[in-house]
Structure formats: C-alpha cells, structure tokens
Design a protein around this motif. Structure first.
Motif, short mmCIF file in Angstrom:
data_model
loop_
_atom_site.label_atom_id
_atom_site.label_comp_id
_atom_site.label_asym_id
_atom_site.label_seq_id
_atom_site.Cartn_x
_atom_site.Cartn_y
_atom_site.Cartn_z
N LYS A 61 0.81 -1.23 0.00
CA LYS A 61 0.00 0.00 0.00
C LYS A 61 0.84 1.27 0.00
N GLY A 62 2.09 1.17 -0.38
CA GLY A 62 2.90 2.37 -0.51
C GLY A 62 4.05 2.50 0.46
N ILE A 63 4.14 1.62 1.45
CA ILE A 63 5.25 1.67 2.40
C ILE A 63 6.01 0.36 2.34
N CYS A 64 7.30 0.46 2.16
CA CYS A 64 8.17 -0.71 2.19
C CYS A 64 9.13 -0.55 3.37
N TYR A 65 9.01 -1.43 4.34
CA TYR A 65 9.93 -1.41 5.47
C TYR A 65 11.17 -2.22 5.11
N ILE A 66 12.33 -1.63 5.31
CA ILE A 66 13.58 -2.35 5.14
C ILE A 66 14.23 -2.43 6.52
N ILE A 67 14.25 -3.64 7.05
CA ILE A 67 14.71 -3.87 8.42
C ILE A 67 16.18 -4.28 8.39
N ASP A 68 17.00 -3.51 9.10
CA ASP A 68 18.43 -3.79 9.18
C ASP A 68 18.69 -4.60 10.45
N PRO A 69 18.92 -5.92 10.33
CA PRO A 69 19.07 -6.75 11.52
C PRO A 69 20.38 -6.52 12.27
N PHE A 70 21.36 -5.87 11.62
CA PHE A 70 22.67 -5.69 12.26
C PHE A 70 22.59 -4.81 13.51
N ASP A 71 21.64 -3.89 13.52
CA ASP A 71 21.52 -2.96 14.65
C ASP A 71 20.43 -3.36 15.64
N LEU A 72 19.81 -4.53 15.40
CA LEU A 72 18.69 -4.94 16.24
C LEU A 72 19.09 -6.13 17.11
N PRO A 73 19.04 -5.98 18.42
CA PRO A 73 19.45 -7.07 19.32
C PRO A 73 18.45 -8.22 19.37
N ASP A 74 17.20 -7.95 18.99
CA ASP A 74 16.16 -8.98 19.11
C ASP A 74 15.19 -8.89 17.94
N LEU A 75 15.10 -9.97 17.15
CA LEU A 75 14.18 -10.00 16.01
C LEU A 75 12.89 -10.76 16.32
N GLN A 76 12.67 -11.07 17.60
CA GLN A 76 11.48 -11.84 17.97
C GLN A 76 10.17 -11.20 17.50
N PRO A 77 10.01 -9.88 17.57
CA PRO A 77 8.76 -9.30 17.07
C PRO A 77 8.52 -9.62 15.58
N PHE A 78 9.59 -9.59 14.79
CA PHE A 78 9.48 -9.94 13.38
C PHE A 78 9.18 -11.43 13.22
N PHE A 79 9.85 -12.28 13.99
CA PHE A 79 9.60 -13.73 13.91
C PHE A 79 8.15 -14.05 14.25
N GLN A 80 7.60 -13.39 15.26
CA GLN A 80 6.20 -13.62 15.63
C GLN A 80 5.26 -13.23 14.49
N LEU A 81 5.60 -12.17 13.79
CA LEU A 81 4.82 -11.75 12.64
C LEU A 81 4.86 -12.84 11.56
N MET A 82 6.03 -13.41 11.33
CA MET A 82 6.19 -14.45 10.31
C MET A 82 5.43 -15.73 10.68
N GLU A 83 5.29 -15.99 11.97
CA GLU A 83 4.62 -17.20 12.43
C GLU A 83 3.12 -17.02 12.58
N ASN A 84 2.62 -15.83 12.29
CA ASN A 84 1.18 -15.54 12.37
C ASN A 84 0.48 -16.17 11.16
N LYS A 85 -0.30 -17.22 11.42
CA LYS A 85 -0.96 -17.96 10.33
C LYS A 85 -2.05 -17.15 9.63
#
Length: 390
Positions: A61-85
């Motif tokens: 819808k017009g926004i593309c998030y580009i997540i830089d994992p190098f500066d993020l100590p915890d990717l669990q919020p993203f993982f939970q999103l990926m596991e959302n059926k």
C-alpha cells in the motif's frame, strides 16, 4: 530514511534500525492480511556461514519497510509476525528464505510462493524479473544483485534494489492466482506452499566428503581431510571469512593427500592461502592439527585402502529397464498435457530412477500422485500402489 524510488511504482521506503522503529513497523504490519517479503543474505560469499543481512517487507500500500538486523538485538517481534498464520507471506522463490528463518529459530507460516505459481503455469523461466516482464511489461534493474549486503551504510541504490524485490509481489500474486484458478490447479499451489513451510535447515553430517574428489581418497586421507576441514571452519568463524578463502578446496584435498609436506613451504607457495594462516601462530596451529591427526590415525588403525564412491548405482536388468520405460512414457504424457516445466513439479528423473531400481513409487505430493496414477491408467501402464504420503 524515507524517499520515493521507483519509476513504475511510487513507494516510500522506511529504514528500520532501532528496536522502537521495529516495534512500530510490526504494529503496522500486524494489521494486514497479506505481506510481501524478501531477505538479503550472505551465504559464504563475503562472510562465514549463512547470515541474514536485510529484510524487506511491505503490505503493498505504498510503504516498504527495510529492516536492518545488524543494529537490532532482538528479532522476535518480526519472527512472531512471520509465524502468524492469519497473515499471508508472499515470497518469490522462498526456499532459502525459509531455511534461513528456520536456522534463526522462526517457522514461517502461510507462505504463498509466486515462483512456484509461475512454474505451475508452465513458465519456462520463473525469475521475478521474467514474470514482471512477461506479465506486466516491467523491466527491473538487477545491477545490485551481487552487492555485499554486509557493508554499512547501505547505499540508496541498494535500498532501491531491495525494495523492488517486494513492491510488485502483490500484483504478481493476484495475476498468477487468477490464472491458476482458471486452469483448476489451485490445489497444486496449496500443497506446494504447505511443503515449503515444512522445510528445515540442517547441517551436512560429513561436509568434508562433499568436496570435489573427496570420495576418491583413501580412508586415511579422508580422516585427514575431516580434521583439516574442521580446522578451516574454525578459522573461518574466527576471521568471519568464507572457509574457502582460508584454504581453497583443491588445496585442502592436496594437503590431506600429502600431510607430510613441508608445511611452511606449502603455505607460502600454494595459491589462495589466506595471509593470516601464513603467520607463525596459525602455521603452528595447523602443524599441531596435522601432528595430532597423524597420531589419532595410527592409534585408530585407519586404513590406507581406497574408500570408493559413496554411491553405487544398482545393476540394470530387463525388469528395471521395463519399469523405467513405463514411467518415462507416463512422464511424456504428463508433459504433453501440462507442459514441460509444470510437469517437472509432478514427476522428475529421480522419481523415475528410484521406481526403476526398487519397484517402489514414492510420490511425495498428493496432487502429483493422482496425476501420475490417472495418466498411467489412461495409457495402459500398471503402477503399484504408491508409498504412503506423510
């Protein structure tokens, strides 16, 4: 960082590099029904191992998030999103993305692979660039494809390239799904996507034996090769360099064959040896590894006989040839009906060879099994009941 990048699709890129930005992005994306996803990773090209470098994700819808994992100590919020059926994840050629996520501890759910969809429609070439060109007459710039995604800061060109890999996926998905529904193959796609979700990352049990010519060595040389391979892996991890940059594969085989070589001369006259390994400290560590391996080989009475090939093809008989001919004729009829590239999803040479030599029909897909059996019946070929599908 926010800017408009694409001539054919106005898109705002939001670079996510702090925990607060990640939380905000996930809060937004969690409300969507469909997300387009792509990962940039390095797999022993610039650094050691299989590493996540960038995440591109958009709701279309017009926004593309580009997540830089190098500066993020915890990717669990993203993982939970990926596991959302409840949320579909649209990915083009998802195999490596799924394997990398699994390696990181994330089991992605509700995958929709547009590369598989294109194959089901018998695309000869199913790359995203090809699909965009053929379906939408859009040509995309792939000049950043070989970028080193480990480097920071990311350039604007890299961010543009990363965004391109996801911003069109919703349109591609809609177009391909419409065509798949028209030809009645939606159940193919559903099963293929379900199988992709079950992919799991595993390490090879004996990776040293996968090197070229390793199977032709003696058991004694293979014993040395394993020790040298592990030494190289450990040094690769320490230096964060691909292990083949430390000692090239052919040189590793050479040293395993001739462990009694003058090591100092070998290190300084062998092409491709990493400079750090030539230092006295690491040279001594390698020499110590060789010495301990010699002692272990002697203590364990490792044989100097040749190991021989790990794979021995069964003998061909009139019965194996008959089975091969029958299933090949079934394959030809399937290709005639569905096309060569869609046909490869249903039946391949591996399946034919296994049936030829064992007499067992091991189809791993329900839809493909039914097509194989129905096609065989239609041309008068009798096949056994297939092995049970888990």
């Amino acid at each position: 960082m926010e800017f408009t990048t694409l001539s054919n699709n106005t898109i705002k890129i939001k670079l996510v590099s702090t925990p607060e930005q990640l939380q905000a992005a996930i809060a937004d994306l969690s409300t969507k029904k469909e997300l387009a996803l792509d990962l940039e990773f390095d797999q022993n090209r610039f650094t050691y191992g299989f590493n996540l470098c960038l995440i591109q994700i958009t709701d279309g819808k017009g926004i593309c998030y580009i997540i830089d994992p190098f500066d993020l100590p915890d990717l669990q919020p993203f993982f939970q999103l990926m596991e959302n059926k409840a949320i579909m994840k649209i990915i083009h050629h998802s195999n490596n993305d799924i394997l990398l996520l699994d390696k990181l501890g994330c089991s992605i759910q509700n995958v929709m692979d547009t590369d598989v969809a294109a194959k089901i429609l018998n695309y000869e070439r199913s790359s995203l660039a090809t699909v965009l060109k053929e379906e939408f007459n859009i040509e995309i710039d792939k000049s950043q494809q070989s970028s080193n995604w480990n480097k920071r800061p990311l350039t604007e060109q890299q961010l543009q390239y990363a965004a391109i890999d996801v911003v069109y996926l919703h349109e591609v998905k809609d177009k391909l799904l419409t065509e798949i529904e028209q030809v009645g193959r939606m159940h193919w796609l559903q099963e293929e996507n379900s199988l992709l979700e079950k992919l799991r990352y595993t390490e090879s049990e004996n990776p040293h034996l996968r090197l070229k010519n390793a199977s032709r060595l003696t058991y004694y040389n293979q014993f040395f090769l394993k020790a040298l391979y592990n030494f190289r892996e450990n040094l690769g991890k320490q230096l964060n360099k691909p292990s083949s940059y430390i000692i090239p594969n052919d040189a590793l085989i050479e040293l395993a064959i001739n462990p009694d070589v003058d090591l100092h001369e070998w290190l300084n006259h062998t092409r491709g040896i990493h400079g750090r390994l030539k230092s006295p400290n690491y040279e001594n560590k390698l020499r110590d590894t060789i010495s301990k391996t010699m002692q272990a080989a002697e203590a364990q009475h490792i044989s100097h006989d040749y190991a021989g090939s790990q794979f021995k093809r069964p003998f061909r008989t009139s019965e194996t040839e008959k089975r091969k001919e029958e299933l090949t004729s079934v394959q030809a009829e399937i290709v005639k009906q569905f096309g060569e590239f869609a046909g490869r999803l249903i039946i391949n040479q591996s399946l034919i060879n296994e049936y030829s030599y064992t007499g067992k029909l091991r189809c791993t897909k329900r839809y493909a099994t039914q097509i194989v059996l129905d096609t065989a019946t239609s041309i008068g070929v009798q096949l056994p009941q297939p092995e049970a599908i888990n």
